[in-house]
Design a protein around this motif. Sequence first.
Motif, mmCIF file in Angstrom:
data_model
loop_
_atom_site.group_PDB
_atom_site.id
_atom_site.type_symbol
_atom_site.label_atom_id
_atom_site.label_comp_id
_atom_site.label_asym_id
_atom_site.label_seq_id
_atom_site.Cartn_x
_atom_site.Cartn_y
_atom_site.Cartn_z
ATOM 1 N N GLU A 1 0.832 -1.210 0.000
ATOM 2 C CA GLU A 1 0.000 0.000 0.000
ATOM 3 C C GLU A 1 0.862 1.254 0.000
ATOM 4 O O GLU A 1 2.058 1.203 0.216
ATOM 5 C CB GLU A 1 -0.936 -0.001 1.210
ATOM 6 C CG GLU A 1 -0.214 0.026 2.532
ATOM 7 C CD GLU A 1 -1.162 -0.036 3.718
ATOM 8 O OE1 GLU A 1 -2.226 0.592 3.684
ATOM 9 O OE2 GLU A 1 -0.814 -0.720 4.686
ATOM 10 N N GLU A 2 0.190 2.380 -0.218
ATOM 11 C CA GLU A 2 0.825 3.677 -0.070
ATOM 12 C C GLU A 2 -0.191 4.638 0.515
ATOM 13 O O GLU A 2 -1.398 4.460 0.347
ATOM 14 C CB GLU A 2 1.406 4.191 -1.377
ATOM 15 C CG GLU A 2 0.405 4.546 -2.444
ATOM 16 C CD GLU A 2 1.096 5.072 -3.696
ATOM 17 O OE1 GLU A 2 0.946 6.282 -3.959
ATOM 18 O OE2 GLU A 2 1.758 4.281 -4.382
ATOM 19 N N TRP A 3 0.294 5.638 1.245
ATOM 20 C CA TRP A 3 -0.596 6.589 1.883
ATOM 21 C C TRP A 3 0.162 7.898 2.101
ATOM 22 O O TRP A 3 1.376 7.955 1.990
ATOM 23 C CB TRP A 3 -1.128 6.046 3.210
ATOM 24 C CG TRP A 3 -0.085 5.826 4.249
ATOM 25 C CD1 TRP A 3 0.252 6.675 5.263
ATOM 26 C CD2 TRP A 3 0.779 4.698 4.384
ATOM 27 N NE1 TRP A 3 1.274 6.146 6.017
ATOM 28 C CE2 TRP A 3 1.613 4.926 5.499
ATOM 29 C CE3 TRP A 3 0.940 3.512 3.677
ATOM 30 C CZ2 TRP A 3 2.574 4.019 5.912
ATOM 31 C CZ3 TRP A 3 1.905 2.614 4.095
ATOM 32 C CH2 TRP A 3 2.703 2.861 5.201
ATOM 33 N N THR A 4 -0.606 8.932 2.409
ATOM 34 C CA THR A 4 -0.041 10.244 2.659
ATOM 35 C C THR A 4 -0.400 10.667 4.079
ATOM 36 O O THR A 4 -1.552 10.536 4.493
ATOM 37 C CB THR A 4 -0.604 11.280 1.674
ATOM 38 O OG1 THR A 4 -0.300 10.844 0.343
ATOM 39 C CG2 THR A 4 -0.009 12.653 1.904
ATOM 40 N N ASP A 5 0.593 11.134 4.824
ATOM 41 C CA ASP A 5 0.380 11.670 6.166
ATOM 42 C C ASP A 5 0.692 13.155 6.139
ATOM 43 O O ASP A 5 1.627 13.586 5.468
ATOM 44 C CB ASP A 5 1.302 11.006 7.188
ATOM 45 C CG ASP A 5 0.864 9.606 7.562
ATOM 46 O OD1 ASP A 5 -0.344 9.303 7.464
ATOM 47 O OD2 ASP A 5 1.736 8.810 7.961
ATOM 48 N N ILE A 6 -0.081 13.923 6.890
ATOM 49 C CA ILE A 6 0.220 15.334 7.099
ATOM 50 C C ILE A 6 0.577 15.479 8.567
ATOM 51 O O ILE A 6 -0.206 15.123 9.447
ATOM 52 C CB ILE A 6 -0.974 16.229 6.709
ATOM 53 C CG1 ILE A 6 -1.301 16.027 5.232
ATOM 54 C CG2 ILE A 6 -0.652 17.693 7.016
ATOM 55 C CD1 ILE A 6 -2.528 16.752 4.767
#
Length: 132
Positions: free
Chosen positions: A37-42
């Motif tokens: 998977e891949e994801w974006t965190d802020i």
Amino acid sequence: MNKPEYTFTDLVHIAGYGSRIFKIESYRVEQCFSPSEEWTDIVYDLIDTETGAYVECDEEDLRLAGGSSVRKPMARELSGQARKDRAKRVDALLDEMNDAKVMVEMFPEDGEFKAKVEYLTIKLAEVTAEWT
């Protein structure tokens, strides 16, 4: 890319910190990858408005301070609070700097304390530059 929900100077509460109020100083967007998977965190960098303490926090743990039932502060009140916040931060940095300088005198061979003084000098310059 996810769009940040909050922006610079927003006043927020952090889950687990009770009623303490923090000001957003900056944020970063991290693109994360794993084999499946891949994801974006802020991630936000915040300053406690009372103590000047630095905190990092994920976006999902934040909420804006002062709900709709609370009157929003006027610009003059915010600028006064900002001055008080900066003054507290400068005081805390100066206290920390004095402690580090004492440690440099006591342990001149330890470069860690010299590096701390240099770091605090830079941080003080950044905070005082906000006043100009």
